[in-house]
Design a protein around this motif. Structure first.
Motif, PDB file in Angstrom:
ATOM      1  N   LYS A 918      55.801 -42.724 -15.452  1.00  0.00           N
ATOM      2  CA  LYS A 918      55.902 -43.027 -17.068  1.00  0.00           C
ATOM      3  C   LYS A 918      54.568 -43.685 -17.335  1.00  0.00           C
ATOM      4  CE  LYS A 918      59.343 -42.909 -19.136  1.00  0.00           C
ATOM      5  NZ  LYS A 918      59.490 -41.566 -19.754  1.00  0.00           N
ATOM      6  N   PRO A 919      54.085 -43.523 -18.721  1.00  0.00           N
ATOM      7  CA  PRO A 919      53.044 -44.185 -19.097  1.00  0.00           C
ATOM      8  C   PRO A 919      52.808 -45.524 -18.661  1.00  0.00           C
ATOM      9  CG  PRO A 919      54.218 -42.826 -20.947  1.00  0.00           C
ATOM     10  CD  PRO A 919      55.044 -42.861 -19.761  1.00  0.00           C
ATOM     11  N   GLN A 920      51.510 -45.934 -18.834  1.00  0.00           N
ATOM     12  CA  GLN A 920      51.422 -47.510 -18.435  1.00  0.00           C
ATOM     13  C   GLN A 920      51.972 -48.252 -19.669  1.00  0.00           C
ATOM     14  OE1 GLN A 920      49.255 -44.976 -18.774  1.00  0.00           O
ATOM     15  NE2 GLN A 920      47.136 -45.689 -19.612  1.00  0.00           N
ATOM     16  N   GLN A 921      52.411 -49.262 -19.464  1.00  0.00           N
ATOM     17  CA  GLN A 921      52.895 -50.265 -20.724  1.00  0.00           C
ATOM     18  C   GLN A 921      51.371 -50.863 -21.186  1.00  0.00           C
ATOM     19  OE1 GLN A 921      55.234 -52.852 -18.355  1.00  0.00           O
ATOM     20  NE2 GLN A 921      57.129 -51.791 -19.133  1.00  0.00           N
ATOM     21  N   PRO A 922      51.394 -51.304 -22.392  1.00  0.00           N
ATOM     22  CA  PRO A 922      50.363 -51.788 -23.279  1.00  0.00           C
ATOM     23  C   PRO A 922      49.623 -52.782 -22.338  1.00  0.00           C
ATOM     24  CG  PRO A 922      52.229 -51.727 -24.736  1.00  0.00           C
ATOM     25  CD  PRO A 922      52.880 -51.384 -23.271  1.00  0.00           C
ATOM     26  N   GLY A 923      48.292 -52.560 -22.285  1.00  0.00           N
ATOM     27  CA  GLY A 923      47.310 -53.608 -21.836  1.00  0.00           C
ATOM     28  C   GLY A 923      47.225 -53.641 -20.065  1.00  0.00           C
ATOM     29  N   ALA A 924      47.920 -52.647 -19.500  1.00  0.00           N
ATOM     30  CA  ALA A 924      48.094 -52.325 -18.118  1.00  0.00           C
ATOM     31  C   ALA A 924      47.503 -50.942 -17.829  1.00  0.00           C
ATOM     32  CB  ALA A 924      49.682 -52.404 -17.420  1.00  0.00           C
ATOM     33  N   ALA A 925      46.842 -50.948 -16.496  1.00  0.00           N
ATOM     34  CA  ALA A 925      46.430 -49.699 -15.876  1.00  0.00           C
ATOM     35  C   ALA A 925      47.559 -48.657 -15.743  1.00  0.00           C
ATOM     36  CB  ALA A 925      45.507 -49.990 -14.774  1.00  0.00           C
ATOM     37  N   GLY A 926      47.185 -47.567 -15.629  1.00  0.00           N
ATOM     38  CA  GLY A 926      48.397 -46.335 -15.632  1.00  0.00           C
ATOM     39  C   GLY A 926      47.797 -45.020 -15.409  1.00  0.00           C
ATOM     40  N   PRO A 927      48.588 -43.947 -15.421  1.00  0.00           N
ATOM     41  CA  PRO A 927      48.186 -42.764 -15.038  1.00  0.00           C
ATOM     42  C   PRO A 927      47.775 -41.803 -16.367  1.00  0.00           C
ATOM     43  CG  PRO A 927      50.694 -42.815 -15.231  1.00  0.00           C
ATOM     44  CD  PRO A 927      49.910 -44.211 -15.288  1.00  0.00           C
ATOM     45  N   THR A 928      47.879 -42.306 -17.428  1.00  0.00           N
ATOM     46  CA  THR A 928      47.626 -41.627 -18.707  1.00  0.00           C
ATOM     47  C   THR A 928      46.378 -41.893 -19.437  1.00  0.00           C
ATOM     48  OG1 THR A 928      48.963 -42.631 -20.119  1.00  0.00           O
ATOM     49  CG2 THR A 928      50.063 -41.171 -18.815  1.00  0.00           C
ATOM     50  N   CYS A 929      46.041 -41.305 -20.556  1.00  0.00           N
ATOM     51  CA  CYS A 929      45.256 -41.785 -21.377  1.00  0.00           C
ATOM     52  C   CYS A 929      45.468 -42.900 -22.287  1.00  0.00           C
ATOM     53  CB  CYS A 929      44.636 -40.522 -22.385  1.00  0.00           C
ATOM     54  SG  CYS A 929      46.216 -39.840 -23.217  1.00  0.00           S
ATOM     55  N   GLY A 930      46.841 -43.198 -22.376  1.00  0.00           N
ATOM     56  CA  GLY A 930      47.319 -44.220 -23.180  1.00  0.00           C
ATOM     57  C   GLY A 930      47.707 -43.582 -24.563  1.00  0.00           C
ATOM     58  N   CYS A 931      47.635 -42.469 -24.797  1.00  0.00           N
ATOM     59  CA  CYS A 931      47.813 -41.631 -25.866  1.00  0.00           C
ATOM     60  C   CYS A 931      49.108 -41.067 -25.833  1.00  0.00           C
ATOM     61  CB  CYS A 931      46.880 -40.772 -26.501  1.00  0.00           C
ATOM     62  SG  CYS A 931      46.165 -39.647 -25.067  1.00  0.00           S
ATOM     63  N   ALA A 932      49.758 -40.858 -24.865  1.00  0.00           N
ATOM     64  CA  ALA A 932      51.025 -39.960 -24.728  1.00  0.00           C
ATOM     65  C   ALA A 932      52.151 -40.998 -24.698  1.00  0.00           C
ATOM     66  CB  ALA A 932      51.245 -39.623 -23.066  1.00  0.00           C
ATOM     67  N   SER A 933      53.344 -40.447 -25.154  1.00  0.00           N
ATOM     68  CA  SER A 933      54.309 -41.250 -25.980  1.00  0.00           C
ATOM     69  C   SER A 933      55.346 -41.777 -24.690  1.00  0.00           C
ATOM     70  CB  SER A 933      55.177 -40.382 -26.701  1.00  0.00           C
ATOM     71  OG  SER A 933      56.059 -39.311 -25.838  1.00  0.00           O
ATOM     72  N   LEU A 934      55.960 -42.720 -25.001  1.00  0.00           N
ATOM     73  CA  LEU A 934      56.824 -43.559 -24.007  1.00  0.00           C
ATOM     74  C   LEU A 934      57.844 -42.681 -23.287  1.00  0.00           C
ATOM     75  CD1 LEU A 934      56.878 -46.928 -25.669  1.00  0.00           C
ATOM     76  CD2 LEU A 934      55.453 -46.346 -23.781  1.00  0.00           C
ATOM     77  N   THR A 935      58.237 -41.527 -24.092  1.00  0.00           N
ATOM     78  CA  THR A 935      59.197 -40.664 -23.576  1.00  0.00           C
ATOM     79  C   THR A 935      58.399 -39.592 -22.576  1.00  0.00           C
ATOM     80  OG1 THR A 935      58.868 -39.051 -25.472  1.00  0.00           O
ATOM     81  CG2 THR A 935      60.652 -40.837 -25.884  1.00  0.00           C
ATOM     82  N   SER A 936      57.220 -39.740 -22.534  1.00  0.00           N
ATOM     83  CA  SER A 936      56.489 -38.593 -21.763  1.00  0.00           C
ATOM     84  C   SER A 936      56.583 -39.127 -20.297  1.00  0.00           C
ATOM     85  CB  SER A 936      55.169 -38.595 -21.896  1.00  0.00           C
ATOM     86  OG  SER A 936      54.441 -39.752 -21.513  1.00  0.00           O
ATOM     87  N   PHE A 937      56.443 -38.076 -19.324  1.00  0.00           N
ATOM     88  CA  PHE A 937      56.700 -38.160 -17.795  1.00  0.00           C
ATOM     89  C   PHE A 937      55.882 -37.257 -17.217  1.00  0.00           C
ATOM     90  CE2 PHE A 937      59.551 -35.090 -19.777  1.00  0.00           C
ATOM     91  CZ  PHE A 937      59.377 -34.122 -18.942  1.00  0.00           C
ATOM     92  N   GLY A 938      55.606 -37.493 -15.813  1.00  0.00           N
ATOM     93  CA  GLY A 938      54.644 -36.567 -14.933  1.00  0.00           C
ATOM     94  C   GLY A 938      54.430 -37.353 -13.642  1.00  0.00           C
ATOM     95  N   HIS A 939      53.319 -37.096 -13.097  1.00  0.00           N
ATOM     96  CA  HIS A 939      53.137 -37.356 -11.934  1.00  0.00           C
ATOM     97  C   HIS A 939      51.504 -36.893 -11.642  1.00  0.00           C
ATOM     98  CE1 HIS A 939      54.038 -39.192  -7.794  1.00  0.00           C
ATOM     99  NE2 HIS A 939      54.935 -39.484  -8.349  1.00  0.00           N
ATOM    100  N   THR A 940      50.981 -37.984 -10.510  1.00  0.00           N
ATOM    101  CA  THR A 940      49.366 -37.586 -10.261  1.00  0.00           C
ATOM    102  C   THR A 940      49.543 -37.517  -8.881  1.00  0.00           C
ATOM    103  OG1 THR A 940      49.092 -39.964  -9.947  1.00  0.00           O
ATOM    104  CG2 THR A 940      48.396 -38.814 -11.913  1.00  0.00           C
ATOM    105  N   GLY A 941      48.539 -36.768  -8.022  1.00  0.00           N
ATOM    106  CA  GLY A 941      48.638 -36.590  -6.551  1.00  0.00           C
ATOM    107  C   GLY A 941      47.102 -36.800  -6.104  1.00  0.00           C
ATOM    108  N   PHE A 942      47.114 -37.416  -4.733  1.00  0.00           N
ATOM    109  CA  PHE A 942      45.906 -37.728  -4.044  1.00  0.00           C
ATOM    110  C   PHE A 942      44.790 -36.552  -4.049  1.00  0.00           C
ATOM    111  CE2 PHE A 942      43.823 -38.821  -0.159  1.00  0.00           C
ATOM    112  CZ  PHE A 942      43.175 -40.053  -0.253  1.00  0.00           C
TER     113      PHE A 942
END
Length: 993
Positions: A918-942
């Motif tokens: 899920k998207p990163q919480q405010p102020g934290a690092a994470g997998p998205t651009c920070g512009c996706a909604s909190l209902t968004s979802f997905g995954h990343t790969g090595f």
């Protein structure tokens, strides 16, 4: 005073006559311009009225200042070309300067050249020229590098006429951009004769109401920009078998029939303010008693019927006076005079303006033409010049013409037009749309002599479709025995007057194909091609796509697979097989379709910035190659590939290539099967690991809940390099564990010529059971979760995960490019390599999973191992976005999806959903651009992969690469430079509504 005026007019006529008769070497000084005294106010029939007092004042002012020569010159609109030499250009200059012509009709050339010439010609004319063009399907009918709209007959299949009105608007915008004021469209001919050699596809069809409604929509759109549309070819050219360019056709209908059918569209458009009419060169005995008198010079047809009976007050054009139907009747000059006397206002494509003006001048002198008659046409012409803005003429700005004419709005409308036009004529046993992909082996056979690449490429994006070819029909039918459905595409040239019929051989082949197979016939040419098929009984599905353009091919493939439903209605009858307005509706399946960004509320120009980031990654060697796909609202709007398979730059990446998608496997393979188990009540959020798998029942992990497990909140270690225990001191595989050949004991292929012993799986599971839990309960991403879930799924279903996911998802979703162990199905040359392994397998990894633990499971891991491309990944992400539904099949309930897309431990700082990232919480690092909604979802790969879906914006984003090549020890600059996230940011910036 009256005698003085007559003398002046006679002098003008004498001057015109003298100039036209002298040899080219004779130089006659031009006398001073003679101006009719402004105090003379000519009699003028003002019954058609002015739009405003300002318009009337301008017309009066200009007319009163004009010489007789200038007034007569206004009657002529001559042919101009922007692809001819200086001799032609100079001849137009002369006609403007010496003969005061009033307008030009442009034919072949290019938009920039035409704009420049228009500016040149306008600069030489005292009174601004009226510029016309014969562009029924857009400027491309005449000009290169411009946009072509569908034929009128294609548009005639569209029931919602708002789309045709939009065509008119866009045509108008493009006309304005090149300085055109008049388009000789719409065609109002009702094509009741399939053998008509010159109208045919140029007509909206053979039903008078449909023709009228379609033409009216086009006229409204075009004239909404204060431009002038022209209805043609009066009194009706739809039922002829002779081309009036070559000879004079005869219309043998009664006057009553003509009034009921052929006149019908004219009456409707007159009521709505049609600006002008073009009169055809036709022999119409029921209207004109004089034998073989062309309608274009018939006073009865033009004045008595068109003006008086029908009440038309707009401009009246002749059809081109250089056509043989006119030329064969009278010589140049004489035909012009007769046309004017008959009631035409503008003489189109006059062959010899000097002689024509001479004839008109003499007729004026002889009182065959009155001042009132001349004033009527000239002032009307000036009225319309004012209407198009020539009272405030400004030159055409030349920069950016190509860009302005070829906007994304054109493409956006093109998709909408074909989505509304393509017509299903037969659908036996509801063969359309094609539904059960898992049980339907599909072949494609091509007929016709034109391209089919967009159609075939799009078909293959839905499922596996095999192109089958053989030069012998019997051999072809033998090859097709292994297929359940055969799609036959009939592709003919999309050029206007190219031959479009089936050949005798093609008809025979179609008959034999239909006799021996389940056939869907898709016809990419004019409807009349179907007339040659006498028997449709053995053809299960018939689709009429009308034209062979790329967009028509893409949209038709969408229709076959249910991404859109059929809306089109047949605009003409086809023998006794299909009637006017036939057209079946089909079921819309919620499969991904294709369009351009503007049709789903996005901006193409902004979206194109994706290219910059992808190219940056390639140029800076962050990865050898990339695939990117973006879909919104169920439509793929961006799908591109960049770079090469390796840094040797030998094999370019294409959209159909398949990548090792690494950890995307978790949500592409394992998770959907787990969701089905949950949906069936076999597990709940509180089910413990000990209950799911007995091997954990006596471990310290037995009480880990299903919810904790899939939220990466189970205190597991991140991973274990299981492979290291199987290597010798030199980091090479030990013979104890590996064999170079497969046998009953060593069957799990790890790489090329490297097989792991079967029982090592138990060792891996035991190591996980015995692994230490981290002390603090916190979010910790771990591959153990999905290794465990694979074990659970295989034990509860009795099937291996690769078979399970194919049976339950990939086959029915049409994910035919998605698989574990791809070398068992695909050639390695479509698989970009992921690494040159120097620490375990010691070889190039191409088609073998990069992840070591997944490799030790024979390539089938719960956490890694799947190979796919962006299109296939997008399908399963769209299925999630549609809450478990795709192709109208419900894979699991909406509630199940909602339960899995919930962040249960966000309050504890864990952003994960159930299996989904899920998207990163405010102020934290994470997998998205920070512009996706909190209902968004997905995954990343090595390996440099990412997929993300957002229910609020309805966006699906897929990014695949092999950034691990040539080795994983290099810095992960793809991640450090935020390439995937920056592309995602561009996607959100491109949203306009």
């Amino acid at each position: 005073m009256k005698n003085t005026i007559i003398k002046i007019l006679l002098l003008s006529c004498l001057y015109i006559f003298t100039v036209s008769c002298v040899t080219p070497k004779t130089v006659i000084p031009k006398p001073p311009e003679v101006v009719i005294a402004p105090i003379i106010k000519p009699v003028f029939d003002d019954t058609y009225g002015f739009d405003s007092e300002n318009q009337k004042k301008w017309v009066d002012s200009v007319y009163n200042k004009m010489t007789f020569d200038e007034r007569v010159g206004q009657l002529f609109m001559v042919s101009a070309y922007s692809n001819k030499d200086s001799l032609h250009i100079n001849s137009i200059d002369k006609l403007i300067q010496d003969y005061k012509i009033g307008g030009l009709i442009f034919f072949q050339g290019g938009p920039v050249r035409q704009a420049k010439l228009t500016n040149r010609f306008q600069s030489k004319s005292k009174i601004p020229l009226l510029i016309g063009i014969d562009a029924e399907w857009g400027l491309s009918m005449r000009l290169d590098s411009t946009y072509r709209y569908p034929w009128n007959m294609t548009l005639g299949a569209i029931k919602d006429k708002k789309w045709i009105e939009k065509v008119g608007v866009q045509m108008g915008e493009q006309s304005k951009r090149v300085g055109v004021h008049f388009n000789f469209a719409p065609v109002l001919d009702i094509n009741t004769n399939p053998k008509n050699p010159i109208i045919g596809f140029r007509s909206f069809g053979e039903d008078k109401v449909n023709v009228a409604e379609s033409a009216l929509a086009l006229m409204r759109g075009y004239q909404s920009l204060n431009l002038l549309a022209t209805g043609k070819h009066f009194p009706g050219h739809g039922d002829t078998e002779i081309d009036s360019h070559a000879a004079l056709p005869t219309i043998s209908f009664s006057k009553e029939r003509l009034e009921d059918i052929e006149f019908y569209p004219y009456k409707k458009l007159f009521d709505e303010g049609l600006a002008s009419v073009m009169v055809a060169h036709l022999n119409v005995p029921s209207l004109e008693p004089k034998e073989n008198l062309p309608s274009s010079v018939s006073h009865t047809i033009i004045t008595d019927i068109l003006k008086m009976q029908l009440g038309f007050k707009g401009l009246i054009f002749t059809d081109a006076l250089n056509m043989k139907a006119a030329k064969n009747f009278r010589d140049p000059g004489e035909i012009d005079l007769e046309a004017f006397l008959a009631g035409n206002d503008i003489l189109l494509c006059a062959e010899n303006v000097p002689i024509a003006k001479e004839k008109i001048c003499i007729a004026y002198q002889d009182s065959l033409i009155t001042e009132k008659r001349l004033a009527y046409s000239v002032r009307k012409i000036l009225k319309y010049k004012y209407k198009v803005g020539l009272n405030n003429y400004e030159p055409i700005p030349v920069p950016n013409i190509y860009k302005d004419l070829n906007t994304t709005a054109n493409d956006a409308l093109q998709y909408e037009l074909y989505e509304n036009a393509i017509t299903v004529l037969k659908n036996k046993n509801e063969i359309l749309p094609i539904k059960n992909l898992e049980n339907n082996k599909i072949a494609y056979v091509k007929l016709g002599d034109d391209i089919n690449s967009s159609f075939v490429t799009t078909l293959k994006k839905y499922t596996e479709v095999t192109e089958v070819f053989d030069e012998n029909i019997d051999s072809l039918n033998v090859k097709l025995k292994n297929y359940d459905t055969v799609i036959v595409g009939f592709h003919k040239s999309d050029k206007a007057w190219k031959k479009y019929d089936f050949t005798d051989t093609e008809l025979l082949w179609l008959q034999e194909l239909a006799k021996n197979n389940i056939v869907i016939l898709d016809v990419f040419t004019k409807p009349y091609a179907l007339n040659t098929i006498l028997n449709f009984d053995e053809i299960e599905g018939v689709v009429l796509s009308y034209q062979n353009s790329d967009v028509a091919q893409i949209v038709s493939a969408e229709l076959l697979f249910g991404a859109i439903d059929a809306k089109g209605k047949l605009p003409v009858s086809i023998n006794t097989n299909f009637k006017i307005n036939d057209g079946l509706t089909t079921q819309k399946l919620n499969r991904l379709g294709f369009t351009i960004p503007e049709n789903v509320g996005m901006n193409s120009e902004v979206l194109s910035k994706i290219d910059n980031f992808a190219n940056k990654a390639i140029n800076q060697k962050m990865t050898p190659g990339i695939q990117v796909l973006v879909a919104r609202k169920g439509k793929v709007i961006y799908q591109k590939s960049f770079g090469y398979h390796t840094y040797e730059n030998k094999v370019k990446v294409v959209n159909s290539d398949i990548y090792d998608i690494a950890s995307l496997t978790k949500i592409v393979a394992t998770l959907p099967n787990v969701m089905q188990q949950y949906d069936q009540g076999k597990v709940t959020m509180e089910t413990t690991l000990g209950t799911m798998l007995p091997i954990f029942d006596q471990s310290d992990k037995k009480d880990i809940s299903f919810k904790e497990l899939l939220s990466h909140y189970a205190r597991f270690e991140a991973w274990t390099p299981f492979y290291k225990a199987t290597l010798d001191s030199s980091k090479f595989p030990l013979p104890k564990y590996y064999s170079k050949v497969a046998n009953e004991q060593f069957s799990k292929q790890v790489a090329d010529s490297l097989f792991l012993r079967n029982d090592y799986h138990d060792t891996i599971m035991k190591k996980i059971v015995d692994s230490k839990l981290i002390l603090k309960k916190e979010y910790k991403y771990s591959d153990y979760t999905f290794i465990i879930l694979k074990e659970y799924l295989e034990r509860i279903t009795g099937k291996t995960l690769d078979i399970l996911v194919q049976e339950h998802f990939y086959n029915s979703l049409g994910m035919n490019n998605t698989t574990y162990n791809p070398l068992r199905k695909f050639n390695k040359y479509i698989i970009p390599p992921t690494e040159i392994d120097t620490y375990f397998r010691h070889q190039l990894l191409q088609g073998y999973v990069h992840d070591m633990a997944a490799a030790m499971e024979g390539g089938v891991g719960g956490h890694a191992g799947v190979f796919s491309n962006t299109m296939d990944v997008a399908k399963i992400m769209q299925m999630y976005l549609q809450k478990g539904n795709y192709g109208n099949r419900q894979y699991f309930s909406e509630k199940t999806f909602a339960d899995f897309n919930t962040c249960y431990f966000c309050a504890e700082g864990n952003r994960r959903g159930i299996g989904f990232d899920k998207p990163q919480q405010p102020g934290a690092a994470g997998p998205t651009c920070g512009c996706a909604s909190l209902t968004s979802f997905g995954h990343t790969g090595f390996t440099g992969t990412m997929t993300w879906a957002d229910p609020e914006t309805e966006i699906v984003y897929v990014f695949l690469s092999n950034r691990t090549f040539p080795g994983t020890n290099a810095t992960n600059t793809l991640s450090k430079e935020n390439i995937r996230e920056d592309i995602q940011k561009v996607i959100y910036e491109a949203i306009v509504k």
